[in-house]
Scaffold this active site. Structure first.
Site, PDB file in Angstrom:
ATOM      1  N   LYS A   1       5.591   5.216 -22.955  1.00 54.79           N
ATOM      2  CA  LYS A   1       5.773   6.465 -22.191  1.00 54.79           C
ATOM      3  C   LYS A   1       7.251   6.663 -21.844  1.00 54.79           C
ATOM      4  CE  LYS A   1       2.998   8.945 -20.841  1.00 54.79           C
ATOM      5  NZ  LYS A   1       2.374  10.155 -21.473  1.00 54.79           N
TER       6      LYS A   1
ATOM      7  N   TYR B   1       2.154   0.062 -22.872  1.00 53.25           N
ATOM      8  CA  TYR B   1       1.857   1.459 -22.524  1.00 53.25           C
ATOM      9  C   TYR B   1       3.050   2.109 -21.823  1.00 53.25           C
ATOM     10  CZ  TYR B   1       0.312   5.309 -19.533  1.00 53.25           C
ATOM     11  OH  TYR B   1       0.226   6.520 -18.883  1.00 53.25           O
TER      12      TYR B   1
ATOM     13  N   THR C   1       4.483   9.288 -16.469  1.00 53.03           N
ATOM     14  CA  THR C   1       3.799   8.469 -15.469  1.00 53.03           C
ATOM     15  C   THR C   1       4.793   7.710 -14.595  1.00 53.03           C
ATOM     16  OG1 THR C   1       2.414   6.492 -15.246  1.00 53.03           O
ATOM     17  CG2 THR C   1       3.599   6.716 -17.307  1.00 53.03           C
ATOM     18  N   ASP C   2       4.353   7.348 -13.394  1.00 53.53           N
ATOM     19  CA  ASP C   2       5.209   6.537 -12.517  1.00 53.53           C
ATOM     20  C   ASP C   2       5.404   5.124 -13.074  1.00 53.53           C
ATOM     21  OD1 ASP C   2       2.671   5.522 -12.022  1.00 53.53           O
ATOM     22  OD2 ASP C   2       2.748   5.773  -9.838  1.00 53.53           O
ATOM     23  N   GLU C   3       4.552   4.724 -14.039  1.00 53.99           N
ATOM     24  CA  GLU C   3       4.663   3.358 -14.573  1.00 53.99           C
ATOM     25  C   GLU C   3       5.977   3.127 -15.310  1.00 53.99           C
ATOM     26  OE1 GLU C   3       1.271   1.551 -16.346  1.00 53.99           O
ATOM     27  OE2 GLU C   3      -0.127   2.647 -15.073  1.00 53.99           O
TER      28      GLU C   3
HETATM   29  P1  NAD Z   1      -7.098  10.097 -21.410  1.00 55.29           P
HETATM   30  O1  NAD Z   1      -7.016   8.798 -22.154  1.00 55.29           O
HETATM   31  O2  NAD Z   1      -8.275  10.372 -20.542  1.00 55.29           O
HETATM   32  O3  NAD Z   1      -6.987  11.308 -22.447  1.00 55.29           O
HETATM   33  C1  NAD Z   1      -6.100  11.322 -23.510  1.00 55.29           C
HETATM   34  C2  NAD Z   1      -6.495  12.447 -24.458  1.00 55.29           C
HETATM   35  O4  NAD Z   1      -5.532  12.487 -25.535  1.00 55.29           O
HETATM   36  C3  NAD Z   1      -7.871  12.248 -25.111  1.00 55.29           C
HETATM   37  O5  NAD Z   1      -8.568  13.473 -25.144  1.00 55.29           O
HETATM   38  C4  NAD Z   1      -7.526  11.804 -26.541  1.00 55.29           C
HETATM   39  O6  NAD Z   1      -8.516  12.153 -27.493  1.00 55.29           O
HETATM   40  C5  NAD Z   1      -6.226  12.549 -26.771  1.00 55.29           C
HETATM   41  N1  NAD Z   1      -5.376  11.906 -27.798  1.00 55.29           N
HETATM   42  C6  NAD Z   1      -5.075  10.580 -27.912  1.00 55.29           C
HETATM   43  N2  NAD Z   1      -4.297  10.382 -28.977  1.00 55.29           N
HETATM   44  C7  NAD Z   1      -4.085  11.606 -29.554  1.00 55.29           C
HETATM   45  C8  NAD Z   1      -3.349  12.055 -30.678  1.00 55.29           C
HETATM   46  N3  NAD Z   1      -2.678  11.183 -31.455  1.00 55.29           N
HETATM   47  N4  NAD Z   1      -3.342  13.367 -30.958  1.00 55.29           N
HETATM   48  C9  NAD Z   1      -4.025  14.259 -30.189  1.00 55.29           C
HETATM   49  N5  NAD Z   1      -4.761  13.881 -29.130  1.00 55.29           N
HETATM   50  C10 NAD Z   1      -4.787  12.572 -28.808  1.00 55.29           C
HETATM   51  O7  NAD Z   1      -5.739  10.177 -20.581  1.00 55.29           O
HETATM   52  P2  NAD Z   1      -5.449  10.851 -19.162  1.00 55.29           P
HETATM   53  O8  NAD Z   1      -5.726   9.869 -18.099  1.00 55.29           O
HETATM   54  O9  NAD Z   1      -6.066  12.195 -19.122  1.00 55.29           O
HETATM   55  O10 NAD Z   1      -3.860  10.991 -19.257  1.00 55.29           O
HETATM   56  C11 NAD Z   1      -3.260  12.185 -19.768  1.00 55.29           C
HETATM   57  C12 NAD Z   1      -1.755  12.039 -19.722  1.00 55.29           C
HETATM   58  O11 NAD Z   1      -1.333  11.813 -18.385  1.00 55.29           O
HETATM   59  C13 NAD Z   1      -1.227  10.839 -20.517  1.00 55.29           C
HETATM   60  O12 NAD Z   1      -0.045  11.221 -21.152  1.00 55.29           O
HETATM   61  C14 NAD Z   1      -0.965   9.770 -19.459  1.00 55.29           C
HETATM   62  O13 NAD Z   1       0.080   8.923 -19.873  1.00 55.29           O
HETATM   63  C15 NAD Z   1      -0.552  10.635 -18.282  1.00 55.29           C
HETATM   64  N6  NAD Z   1      -0.817  10.073 -16.940  1.00 55.29           N
HETATM   65  C16 NAD Z   1      -2.053   9.623 -16.602  1.00 55.29           C
HETATM   66  C17 NAD Z   1      -2.303   9.155 -15.307  1.00 55.29           C
HETATM   67  C18 NAD Z   1      -3.669   8.661 -14.877  1.00 55.29           C
HETATM   68  O14 NAD Z   1      -3.807   8.156 -13.773  1.00 55.29           O
HETATM   69  N7  NAD Z   1      -4.709   8.810 -15.677  1.00 55.29           N
HETATM   70  C19 NAD Z   1      -1.262   9.141 -14.380  1.00 55.29           C
HETATM   71  C20 NAD Z   1       0.009   9.607 -14.764  1.00 55.29           C
HETATM   72  C21 NAD Z   1       0.217  10.078 -16.040  1.00 55.29           C
HETATM   73  O1  TDX Z   2     -11.571  -3.588 -14.296  1.00 56.75           O
HETATM   74  C1  TDX Z   2     -10.510  -3.386 -13.676  1.00 56.75           C
HETATM   75  N1  TDX Z   2     -10.203  -4.180 -12.606  1.00 56.75           N
HETATM   76  C2  TDX Z   2      -9.058  -4.057 -11.892  1.00 56.75           C
HETATM   77  O2  TDX Z   2      -8.824  -4.812 -10.937  1.00 56.75           O
HETATM   78  C3  TDX Z   2      -9.586  -2.337 -14.039  1.00 56.75           C
HETATM   79  C4  TDX Z   2      -9.868  -1.437 -15.189  1.00 56.75           C
HETATM   80  C5  TDX Z   2      -8.428  -2.222 -13.289  1.00 56.75           C
HETATM   81  N2  TDX Z   2      -8.155  -3.065 -12.259  1.00 56.75           N
HETATM   82  C6  TDX Z   2      -6.893  -2.882 -11.510  1.00 56.75           C
HETATM   83  C7  TDX Z   2      -5.639  -2.838 -12.361  1.00 56.75           C
HETATM   84  C8  TDX Z   2      -4.729  -1.916 -11.577  1.00 56.75           C
HETATM   85  O3  TDX Z   2      -4.031  -2.659 -10.589  1.00 56.75           O
HETATM   86  O4  TDX Z   2      -6.956  -1.615 -10.863  1.00 56.75           O
HETATM   87  C9  TDX Z   2      -5.694  -0.950 -10.882  1.00 56.75           C
HETATM   88  C10 TDX Z   2      -5.831   0.384 -11.603  1.00 56.75           C
HETATM   89  O5  TDX Z   2      -6.069   0.103 -12.970  1.00 56.75           O
HETATM   90  P1  TDX Z   2      -6.232   1.259 -14.061  1.00 56.75           P
HETATM   91  O6  TDX Z   2      -7.320   2.193 -13.632  1.00 56.75           O
HETATM   92  O7  TDX Z   2      -6.332   0.611 -15.403  1.00 56.75           O
HETATM   93  O8  TDX Z   2      -4.861   2.077 -13.888  1.00 56.75           O
HETATM   94  P2  TDX Z   2      -3.320   1.641 -14.005  1.00 56.75           P
HETATM   95  O9  TDX Z   2      -3.146   0.430 -14.820  1.00 56.75           O
HETATM   96  O10 TDX Z   2      -2.759   1.644 -12.618  1.00 56.75           O
HETATM   97  O11 TDX Z   2      -2.745   2.902 -14.836  1.00 56.75           O
HETATM   98  C11 TDX Z   2      -3.164   4.245 -14.524  1.00 56.75           C
HETATM   99  O12 TDX Z   2      -2.201   4.926 -13.759  1.00 56.75           O
HETATM  100  C12 TDX Z   2      -1.010   5.348 -14.385  1.00 56.75           C
HETATM  101  C13 TDX Z   2      -3.480   5.050 -15.784  1.00 56.75           C
HETATM  102  O13 TDX Z   2      -4.442   4.360 -16.562  1.00 56.75           O
HETATM  103  C14 TDX Z   2      -2.250   5.340 -16.573  1.00 56.75           C
HETATM  104  O14 TDX Z   2      -2.563   6.164 -17.698  1.00 56.75           O
HETATM  105  C15 TDX Z   2      -1.273   6.071 -15.682  1.00 56.75           C
HETATM  106  O15 TDX Z   2      -0.062   6.274 -16.360  1.00 56.75           O
END
Ligand code: NAD
Ligand code: TDX
Length: 339
Positions: A157, A153, A125-127
């Site tokens: 990562k 988190y 992730t970019d985080e």
């Molecule tokens: P998500 O939380 O929607 O899904 C995570 C999945 O992993 C779920 O199906 C969960 O059951 C499974 N999981 C959790 N712990 C596990 C374990 N110990 N063993 C096997 N499975 C397990 O997450 P997402 O948003 O789909 O993110 C997927 C990946 O992408 C993550 O690694 C996250 O860090 C990365 N990522 C997410 C975003 C975003 O915006 N959502 C952005 C950049 C990177």
């Molecule tokens: O209720 C809310 N109110 C609010 O203001 C929630 C849930 C979020 N926010 C804000 C926090 C952040 O500035 O919105 C922005 C986005 O929040 P999230 O959806 O929780 O995402 P973020 O924290 O940016 O992280 C996401 O992007 C990078 C994903 O959850 C991560 O898994 C990924 O790595």
């Protein structure tokens, strides 16, 4: 080609599974998922009965189970999506983030060492780069930006990324890493900003904006992320990190207002609540390296992607209504009840 997709029952993993089933029907796909609160087997219904798809219920941090899977299946490629992914939950309880995101990654890397793979891809992730100031719009995250994490988190990562680099250098494992910006699209768990605001707006519930809503995120439609990973698997260079993002920076408040407008709900639902601890101000990816090296560019504009996403949540209320009961209700109470 046999692909092991971990975390395939979650948001991005399921979208990637659908993308690959369509784009690479000759591949065999195996999904390993623990089905935590964020994983939903029902999401995978469309591929469940297909002969080139297999679901295995298991934990990436369970060494015995993972080694048994590798012994039996011998995957050629591993794409690790499995993670605890919600920043707010990591602030509440970091332990499981270290267990899954760091120890789980180590188990997968060890299995790859033991059995050999053509590629291990870590979905990061970019985080991991921390945040950028709002008053420097000229700054972006490049692959050379130092790691500088803010939340448990992002620290977990970044630790996993470092471990991947170490296994590549020390054991010569063929590893690639991608660091993507915020994704949005179908099947995202409703604890995340966009689906949470859609679900609450539809129920005429308060829309909890953290702080003043001025934080900026760089949004990418999930399918564009899937396409980038597929390209990295095909043409990416071993040992390389690829940043993925589409120069689509938006303030949280503007997204929430756009959701209100699209759903014809009043902005008076917006409620400013106590800010997230350690809240990152701005994320912004410079995607020029993946563009130059692999030719990747995002295809979905935000205007189009957000309308498709809102439509999807309107058309698939059953999917998320089932999720927003049970464990999620108590999480929601803890997180927002007294904020
Ligand atoms: P998500 O939380 O929607 O899904 C995570 C999945 O992993 C779920 O199906 C969960 O059951 C499974 N999981 C959790 N712990 C596990 C374990 N110990 N063993 C096997 N499975 C397990 O997450 P997402 O948003 O789909 O993110 C997927 C990946 O992408 C993550 O690694 C996250 O860090 C990365 N990522 C997410 C975003 C975003 O915006 N959502 C952005 C950049 C990177
Ligand atoms: O209720 C809310 N109110 C609010 O203001 C929630 C849930 C979020 N926010 C804000 C926090 C952040 O500035 O919105 C922005 C986005 O929040 P999230 O959806 O929780 O995402 P973020 O924290 O940016 O992280 C996401 O992007 C990078 C994903 O959850 C991560 O898994 C990924 O790595």
């Amino acid at each position: 080609m046999k692909l092991l997709i971990t975390g395939g029952a979650g948001f991005i993993g399921s979208n990637f599974t659908f993308y690959m089933m369509e784009k690479r029907p000759e591949y065999e796909l195996i999904c390993l998922d623990k089905l935590t609160y964020a994983g939903n087997l029902a999401t995978l219904t469309p591929v469940m009965g297909q002969s080139n798809f297999k679901f295995i219920w298991g934990d990436i941090a369970d060494r015995t189970a993972v080694f048994e899977l590798f012994e039996g299946e011998r995957p050629d490629v591993v794409v690790n999506f499995a993670a605890e992914s919600h920043v707010d939950r990591s602030i509440e309880d970091p332990g499981i983030f270290l267990q899954t995101n760091v120890m789980g990654t180590q188990v997968l890397l060890d299995a790859c060492r033991e059995y050999g793979v053509g590629r291990y891809h870590q979905v990061s992730t970019d985080e991991v780069y921390g945040d950028l100031p709002l008053d420097r719009p000229d700054l972006f995250f490049t692959e050379q930006t130092p790691l500088h994490t803010s939340s448990p988190y992002s620290a977990s990562k970044a630790s996993a990324d470092l471990l991947c680099n170490a296994y590549q250098r020390t054991y010569n494992l063929p590893i690639t890493i991608s660091r993507c910006s915020n994704n949005y699209g179908p099947y995202q768990f409703p604890e995340k900003l966009i689906p949470l605001m859609i679900a609450n707006a539809l129920a005429d519930k308060p829309l909890p904006v953290y702080g003043q809503g001025l934080n900026v995120r760089d949004w990418l439609y999930v399918e564009d992320h899937c396409a980038a990973i597929d390209l990295i698997l095909e043409k990416g260079r071993v040992g390389q990190v690829y940043n993925i993002g589409g120069h689509n920076e938006m303030r949280n408040i503007d997204i929430v207002k756009l959701i209100c407008k699209t759903l014809d709900k009043p902005e008076s639902l917006i409620t400013y609540v106590t800010d997230r601890k350690g809240h990152d101000m701005r994320y912004a990816i410079d995607p020029s390296f993946i563009h130059k090296e692999l030719g990747w560019l995002p295809e979905t504009t935000f205007e189009d992607g957000i309308q498709r996403t809102i439509r999807w949540y309107l058309d698939n209320q059953n999917w998320w209504e089932e999720i927003v009961s049970g464990e999620y209700q108590s999480y929601y109470e803890r997180m927002y009840g007294n904020r």
